[in-house]
Scaffold this motif. Structure first.
Motif, PDB file in Angstrom:
ATOM      1  N   GLN A   1      -5.471  63.063  33.479  1.00 14.23           N
ATOM      2  CA  GLN A   1      -5.194  62.271  34.677  1.00 14.23           C
ATOM      3  C   GLN A   1      -5.663  62.997  35.933  1.00 14.23           C
ATOM      4  OE1 GLN A   1      -1.007  61.861  33.944  1.00 14.23           O
ATOM      5  NE2 GLN A   1      -1.232  59.829  33.038  1.00 14.23           N
ATOM      6  N   GLU A   2      -5.399  64.294  35.994  1.00 13.94           N
ATOM      7  CA  GLU A   2      -5.809  65.079  37.160  1.00 13.94           C
ATOM      8  C   GLU A   2      -7.330  65.174  37.255  1.00 13.94           C
ATOM      9  OE1 GLU A   2      -5.188  67.512  40.625  1.00 13.94           O
ATOM     10  OE2 GLU A   2      -4.162  65.865  39.621  1.00 13.94           O
ATOM     11  N   ASN A   3      -7.986  65.343  36.126  1.00 20.65           N
ATOM     12  CA  ASN A   3      -9.440  65.392  36.104  1.00 20.65           C
ATOM     13  C   ASN A   3     -10.035  64.096  36.649  1.00 20.65           C
ATOM     14  OD1 ASN A   3     -12.123  66.356  35.350  1.00 20.65           O
ATOM     15  ND2 ASN A   3     -11.982  64.860  33.694  1.00 20.65           N
ATOM     16  N   TYR A   4      -9.479  62.963  36.195  1.00 20.70           N
ATOM     17  CA  TYR A   4      -9.969  61.675  36.683  1.00 20.70           C
ATOM     18  C   TYR A   4      -9.701  61.522  38.181  1.00 20.70           C
ATOM     19  CZ  TYR A   4     -10.438  56.763  37.643  1.00 20.70           C
ATOM     20  OH  TYR A   4     -10.802  55.571  38.221  1.00 20.70           O
ATOM     21  N   ARG A   5      -8.508  61.895  38.617  1.00 20.81           N
ATOM     22  CA  ARG A   5      -8.152  61.766  40.028  1.00 20.81           C
ATOM     23  C   ARG A   5      -9.109  62.566  40.910  1.00 20.81           C
ATOM     24  NH1 ARG A   5      -5.786  64.188  44.109  1.00 20.81           N
ATOM     25  NH2 ARG A   5      -5.437  66.148  43.005  1.00 20.81           N
ATOM     26  N   ILE A   6      -9.382  63.803  40.502  1.00 24.99           N
ATOM     27  CA  ILE A   6     -10.277  64.661  41.288  1.00 24.99           C
ATOM     28  C   ILE A   6     -11.704  64.128  41.274  1.00 24.99           C
ATOM     29  CG2 ILE A   6     -11.358  66.948  41.336  1.00 24.99           C
ATOM     30  CD1 ILE A   6      -8.616  68.069  40.439  1.00 24.99           C
ATOM     31  N   THR A   7     -12.170  63.714  40.112  1.00 21.52           N
ATOM     32  CA  THR A   7     -13.530  63.191  40.004  1.00 21.52           C
ATOM     33  C   THR A   7     -13.695  61.923  40.843  1.00 21.52           C
ATOM     34  OG1 THR A   7     -13.694  64.099  37.768  1.00 21.52           O
ATOM     35  CG2 THR A   7     -15.328  62.463  38.373  1.00 21.52           C
ATOM     36  N   ASP A   8     -12.686  61.061  40.811  1.00 19.81           N
ATOM     37  CA  ASP A   8     -12.728  59.836  41.606  1.00 19.81           C
ATOM     38  C   ASP A   8     -12.729  60.161  43.105  1.00 19.81           C
ATOM     39  OD1 ASP A   8     -12.712  56.935  41.735  1.00 19.81           O
ATOM     40  OD2 ASP A   8     -10.661  57.136  42.510  1.00 19.81           O
TER      41      ASP A   8
END
Length: 70
Positions: free
Chosen positions: A8-15
């Motif tokens: 979830q954190e990876n997606y949030r940062i990438t977004d």
């Protein structure tokens, strides 16, 4: 749970990086695909755990191993 939080954190940062034009849409899609895979693995493992508990309860002749509230 750790892998789920990391996904979830990876997606949030990438977004966020994409919205600030610091990454590509492909990177966002990769992060989303990884998150979906992690979520699938998490819920699959929970299902398998509860199925195993039900099988154990059935094998020892009980309706359930952990009554509600315990």
């Amino acid at each position: 749970r750790v892998r789920l939080a990391q996904g979830q954190e990876n997606y949030r940062i990438t977004d966020l990086r994409y919205k600030n034009q610091l990454s590509t849409s492909t990177e966002v899609l990769d992060a989303l695909t990884l998150l979906a895979r992690v979520q699938f693995d998490y819920y699959k493992s929970r299902y398998e755990y509860h199925s195993a508990l039900a099988g154990l309860a059935r094998a020892i002749g009980r309706d359930e191993l952990f009554p509600e509230g315990q």
